[in-house]
Design a protein around this motif. Sequence first.
Motif, PDB file in Angstrom:
ATOM      1  N   ILE A   6     -57.243  15.701   7.417  1.00  0.00           N
ATOM      2  CA  ILE A   6     -55.800  15.974   7.398  1.00  0.00           C
ATOM      3  C   ILE A   6     -55.257  15.852   8.813  1.00  0.00           C
ATOM      4  O   ILE A   6     -55.855  16.336   9.772  1.00  0.00           O
ATOM      5  CB  ILE A   6     -55.496  17.396   6.859  1.00  0.00           C
ATOM      6  CG1 ILE A   6     -55.990  17.549   5.423  1.00  0.00           C
ATOM      7  CG2 ILE A   6     -53.992  17.677   6.923  1.00  0.00           C
ATOM      8  CD1 ILE A   6     -55.834  18.960   4.880  1.00  0.00           C
ATOM      9  N   SER A   7     -54.101  15.230   8.944  1.00  0.00           N
ATOM     10  CA  SER A   7     -53.398  15.161  10.220  1.00  0.00           C
ATOM     11  C   SER A   7     -51.911  15.271   9.929  1.00  0.00           C
ATOM     12  O   SER A   7     -51.372  14.527   9.105  1.00  0.00           O
ATOM     13  CB  SER A   7     -53.689  13.831  10.933  1.00  0.00           C
ATOM     14  OG  SER A   7     -52.975  13.759  12.142  1.00  0.00           O
ATOM     15  N   GLY A   8     -51.255  16.203  10.572  1.00  0.00           N
ATOM     16  CA  GLY A   8     -49.832  16.380  10.278  1.00  0.00           C
ATOM     17  C   GLY A   8     -49.143  17.202  11.345  1.00  0.00           C
ATOM     18  O   GLY A   8     -49.667  17.378  12.447  1.00  0.00           O
ATOM     19  N   LYS A   9     -47.969  17.693  11.034  1.00  0.00           N
ATOM     20  CA  LYS A   9     -47.189  18.503  11.957  1.00  0.00           C
ATOM     21  C   LYS A   9     -46.670  19.734  11.224  1.00  0.00           C
ATOM     22  O   LYS A   9     -46.390  19.692  10.034  1.00  0.00           O
ATOM     23  CB  LYS A   9     -45.998  17.714  12.522  1.00  0.00           C
ATOM     24  CG  LYS A   9     -46.403  16.528  13.390  1.00  0.00           C
ATOM     25  CD  LYS A   9     -45.182  15.815  13.926  1.00  0.00           C
ATOM     26  CE  LYS A   9     -45.576  14.642  14.808  1.00  0.00           C
ATOM     27  NZ  LYS A   9     -44.391  13.922  15.357  1.00  0.00           N
ATOM     28  N   THR A  10     -46.532  20.806  11.968  1.00  0.00           N
ATOM     29  CA  THR A  10     -45.943  22.017  11.416  1.00  0.00           C
ATOM     30  C   THR A  10     -45.120  22.685  12.505  1.00  0.00           C
ATOM     31  O   THR A  10     -45.236  22.339  13.686  1.00  0.00           O
ATOM     32  CB  THR A  10     -47.038  22.982  10.910  1.00  0.00           C
ATOM     33  OG1 THR A  10     -46.434  24.089  10.239  1.00  0.00           O
ATOM     34  CG2 THR A  10     -47.901  23.498  12.054  1.00  0.00           C
ATOM     35  N   SER A  11     -44.253  23.600  12.133  1.00  0.00           N
ATOM     36  CA  SER A  11     -43.382  24.249  13.108  1.00  0.00           C
ATOM     37  C   SER A  11     -44.086  25.441  13.758  1.00  0.00           C
ATOM     38  O   SER A  11     -44.984  26.041  13.173  1.00  0.00           O
ATOM     39  CB  SER A  11     -42.087  24.720  12.434  1.00  0.00           C
ATOM     40  OG  SER A  11     -42.368  25.673  11.429  1.00  0.00           O
ATOM     41  N   PHE A  12     -43.654  25.746  14.973  1.00  0.00           N
ATOM     42  CA  PHE A  12     -44.208  26.868  15.716  1.00  0.00           C
ATOM     43  C   PHE A  12     -43.049  27.609  16.353  1.00  0.00           C
ATOM     44  O   PHE A  12     -42.331  27.075  17.194  1.00  0.00           O
ATOM     45  CB  PHE A  12     -45.173  26.369  16.796  1.00  0.00           C
ATOM     46  CG  PHE A  12     -45.777  27.466  17.618  1.00  0.00           C
ATOM     47  CD1 PHE A  12     -46.782  28.266  17.096  1.00  0.00           C
ATOM     48  CD2 PHE A  12     -45.345  27.690  18.918  1.00  0.00           C
ATOM     49  CE1 PHE A  12     -47.342  29.288  17.861  1.00  0.00           C
ATOM     50  CE2 PHE A  12     -45.904  28.695  19.683  1.00  0.00           C
ATOM     51  CZ  PHE A  12     -46.911  29.508  19.161  1.00  0.00           C
ATOM     52  N   LYS A  13     -42.847  28.843  15.944  1.00  0.00           N
ATOM     53  CA  LYS A  13     -41.683  29.590  16.417  1.00  0.00           C
ATOM     54  C   LYS A  13     -42.057  30.494  17.590  1.00  0.00           C
ATOM     55  O   LYS A  13     -43.141  31.071  17.630  1.00  0.00           O
ATOM     56  CB  LYS A  13     -41.096  30.434  15.285  1.00  0.00           C
ATOM     57  CG  LYS A  13     -40.464  29.606  14.166  1.00  0.00           C
ATOM     58  CD  LYS A  13     -39.794  30.503  13.138  1.00  0.00           C
ATOM     59  CE  LYS A  13     -39.120  29.665  12.058  1.00  0.00           C
ATOM     60  NZ  LYS A  13     -38.442  30.511  11.037  1.00  0.00           N
ATOM     61  N   VAL A  14     -41.112  30.615  18.540  1.00  0.00           N
ATOM     62  CA  VAL A  14     -41.278  31.529  19.664  1.00  0.00           C
ATOM     63  C   VAL A  14     -40.047  32.422  19.737  1.00  0.00           C
ATOM     64  O   VAL A  14     -38.959  32.048  19.297  1.00  0.00           O
ATOM     65  CB  VAL A  14     -41.443  30.768  21.006  1.00  0.00           C
ATOM     66  CG1 VAL A  14     -42.718  29.960  21.013  1.00  0.00           C
ATOM     67  CG2 VAL A  14     -40.236  29.876  21.279  1.00  0.00           C
ATOM     68  N   GLU A  15     -40.219  33.614  20.278  1.00  0.00           N
ATOM     69  CA  GLU A  15     -39.088  34.521  20.444  1.00  0.00           C
ATOM     70  C   GLU A  15     -38.301  34.123  21.685  1.00  0.00           C
ATOM     71  O   GLU A  15     -38.868  33.915  22.756  1.00  0.00           O
ATOM     72  CB  GLU A  15     -39.581  35.959  20.571  1.00  0.00           C
ATOM     73  CG  GLU A  15     -40.174  36.517  19.284  1.00  0.00           C
ATOM     74  CD  GLU A  15     -40.504  37.996  19.404  1.00  0.00           C
ATOM     75  OE1 GLU A  15     -40.445  38.535  20.528  1.00  0.00           O
ATOM     76  OE2 GLU A  15     -40.824  38.610  18.378  1.00  0.00           O
ATOM     77  N   VAL A  16     -36.997  34.001  21.532  1.00  0.00           N
ATOM     78  CA  VAL A  16     -36.119  33.607  22.642  1.00  0.00           C
ATOM     79  C   VAL A  16     -35.039  34.669  22.811  1.00  0.00           C
ATOM     80  O   VAL A  16     -34.291  34.957  21.872  1.00  0.00           O
ATOM     81  CB  VAL A  16     -35.473  32.234  22.370  1.00  0.00           C
ATOM     82  CG1 VAL A  16     -34.529  31.861  23.502  1.00  0.00           C
ATOM     83  CG2 VAL A  16     -36.540  31.161  22.193  1.00  0.00           C
ATOM     84  N   PRO A  17     -34.937  35.256  23.992  1.00  0.00           N
ATOM     85  CA  PRO A  17     -33.942  36.316  24.191  1.00  0.00           C
ATOM     86  C   PRO A  17     -32.525  35.785  24.353  1.00  0.00           C
ATOM     87  O   PRO A  17     -32.312  34.671  24.827  1.00  0.00           O
ATOM     88  CB  PRO A  17     -34.414  36.998  25.479  1.00  0.00           C
ATOM     89  CG  PRO A  17     -35.138  35.935  26.227  1.00  0.00           C
ATOM     90  CD  PRO A  17     -35.787  35.066  25.179  1.00  0.00           C
ATOM     91  N   TYR A  18     -31.576  36.608  23.949  1.00  0.00           N
ATOM     92  CA  TYR A  18     -30.167  36.349  24.225  1.00  0.00           C
ATOM     93  C   TYR A  18     -29.471  37.684  24.413  1.00  0.00           C
ATOM     94  O   TYR A  18     -29.994  38.740  24.024  1.00  0.00           O
ATOM     95  CB  TYR A  18     -29.512  35.516  23.121  1.00  0.00           C
ATOM     96  CG  TYR A  18     -29.405  36.180  21.767  1.00  0.00           C
ATOM     97  CD1 TYR A  18     -28.289  36.945  21.424  1.00  0.00           C
ATOM     98  CD2 TYR A  18     -30.401  36.010  20.815  1.00  0.00           C
ATOM     99  CE1 TYR A  18     -28.188  37.544  20.180  1.00  0.00           C
ATOM    100  CE2 TYR A  18     -30.310  36.600  19.566  1.00  0.00           C
ATOM    101  CZ  TYR A  18     -29.196  37.368  19.251  1.00  0.00           C
ATOM    102  OH  TYR A  18     -29.100  37.965  18.015  1.00  0.00           O
TER     103      TYR A  18
END
Length: 232
Positions: A6-18
Amino acid sequence: MRDVLISGKTSFKVEVPYKLIETGKKGEKPLIVYLHGYDQNIEYFEKKTEKLLNIEAYHLFIQGPYPIYDKTGKVNVSKWGRAWYLYDGNQGQFIKSMEVASEFIQEIIDGLVGVIQISRLCVFGYSMGGYLGGYFAFSRWKHVNDLIVIGGRIKTEAFEGKRDQARHINILALHGKNDTSVYPAPQKECIELLQKEGFNASFKLIDAGHQVETAFIDQAKKWLKDSGYVEC
C-alpha cells in the motif's frame, strides 16, 4: 523479495494557536485578521502591531501552521517561528499551499461567526503573511472588505479573469524602499494594474527595509481611520 502493498496519503493535524482580542465598545465592529511573516509567531506580531489595538475592533492573531525548526535546541517549540505555506519555486505548489492555508483561516473565522458581530473584515499581512493575505482576499472576496499588504505582493496573476468580483475590496500596499528581500517594484506594478481595473488600491513606499517597523504600522493605522475605522 520486496512488495509494496500500500502507498498513499493521509492527513496529519497539528494544533495551531490563535488569539482574539476585543477593543472598544461592545457590539458590532470590524474584524482585523493579522498574518505574521516568515519565522515569526503571534506573540511577536502582537507586540509589533500593538498600536493597531487602539482601533475599535476584534483583533484576530493567527499563527502559521508550519514550524521553523530551531537549530540551537535552546528554544521551546511554542516559541519557534512559523510559516504559512510551503514553496519550492513551483507555482502550482505555491497556489495549492496558499489555498490550504486559506481554508484553515476561513475555518477559524467561520467559528467566530455567531459568537461576535462583525461589521467588516480587514486582512493585515506582512511579508509571507502579505502574500497569503492577498490570496485569501481575492479567493474569499465575498467576505473581505479591506486588505493591507506590507512587504509582500498580491499574486494578481493567480486570479486572471476573476479579479473583477473583488473590486469592492479597499487595498493598501506598503513597502520599504530599502527592501532587498522582497523588492518593491513587482508589488507596485500589481497595484497599478488593480488601479487600472477600477480598484480603490494604493501603493506607498516607506523609508524602511524588510522589517515590521513603526512607520508601516502608523501608515496602516492612518489608512484604517481614513477608511472609517474608529480609534478607541
